[in-house]
Write an enzyme that holds these catalytic residues in place. Sequence first.
Site, PDB file in Angstrom:
ATOM      1  N   GLU A  99       0.860  -1.185   0.000  1.00 17.46           N
ATOM      2  CA  GLU A  99       0.000   0.000   0.000  1.00 17.46           C
ATOM      3  C   GLU A  99       0.890   1.225   0.000  1.00 17.46           C
ATOM      4  O   GLU A  99       1.966   1.202   0.596  1.00 17.46           O
ATOM      5  CB  GLU A  99      -0.905   0.071   1.236  1.00 17.46           C
ATOM      6  N   TYR A 142       7.488   2.158  -8.004  1.00 18.14           N
ATOM      7  CA  TYR A 142       6.875   0.820  -8.046  1.00 18.14           C
ATOM      8  C   TYR A 142       6.411   0.486  -9.472  1.00 18.14           C
ATOM      9  O   TYR A 142       6.596  -0.639  -9.941  1.00 18.14           O
ATOM     10  CB  TYR A 142       5.696   0.735  -7.065  1.00 18.14           C
TER      11      TYR A 142
END
Length: 167
Positions: free
Chosen positions: A120, A132
């Site tokens: 998260e 990411y």
Amino acid sequence: MNAAVLSEEPAAAAQAVEARFEPMTSERLDAVLAIEQAAYSHPWTRGNFADTLAAGHQAQCLLAGDELLGYFVAMPGFQEVHLLNITVAPAFQRQGWALVMLDALALWSRRQGAEWLWLEVRVSNARAQQIYLARGFARVGQRKGYYPLRPGEREDAVVMSLRLENT
Ligand SMILES: CC(C)(COP(=O)(O)OP(=O)(O)OC[C@H]1O[C@@H](n2cnc3c(N)ncnc32)[C@H](O)[C@@H]1OP(=O)(O)O)[C@@H](O)C(=O)NCCC(=O)NCCS
């Protein structure tokens, strides 16, 4: 473990500076907390780190000599690993160290037989999301009010996942 050998495309920083991973231990928590408090508006507490060590999570420090560059904490589950914390010391950011840690985590996760990496990230943390995405994660959902923001206010989390077979 030498960080420079962990990625097929090691960042330039990892080639220029000899860095290594060592397990996070309670003796290292003073140095970890100093970075954590400098890096986040809502840092983990010493108790959060102590809990994660007691739970046996995968917690690794990235070191160059005696200098702590960063660290990550991940929780193994059934065929998946959940990244709980990844942090680079402010003085060492933008040198490729997060990529080195993500590659090391993906390698370790695959060796555990995991098929997925999950994490998260705050919706406002565009920089981390970009990193990411660059490492192959996809945005797969959003959790409402997951993070504290200001008194009485919460911030959503973006949920991201990486299919390890494809990396
Ligand atoms: C998010 C965070 C972990 C990223 O760490 P980092 O080490 O700065 O990230 P990296 O340098 O590996 O990121 C790759 C970036 O470096 C660049 N890069 C890679 N190797 C490089 C090198 N040798 N020299 C310069 N830049 C390099 C990449 O092109 C990429 O570009 P960008 O700066 O435009 O994004 C770090 O900013 C941090 O700890 N932030 C606070 C905590 C946080 O938000 N954690 C994530 C919570 S989900």
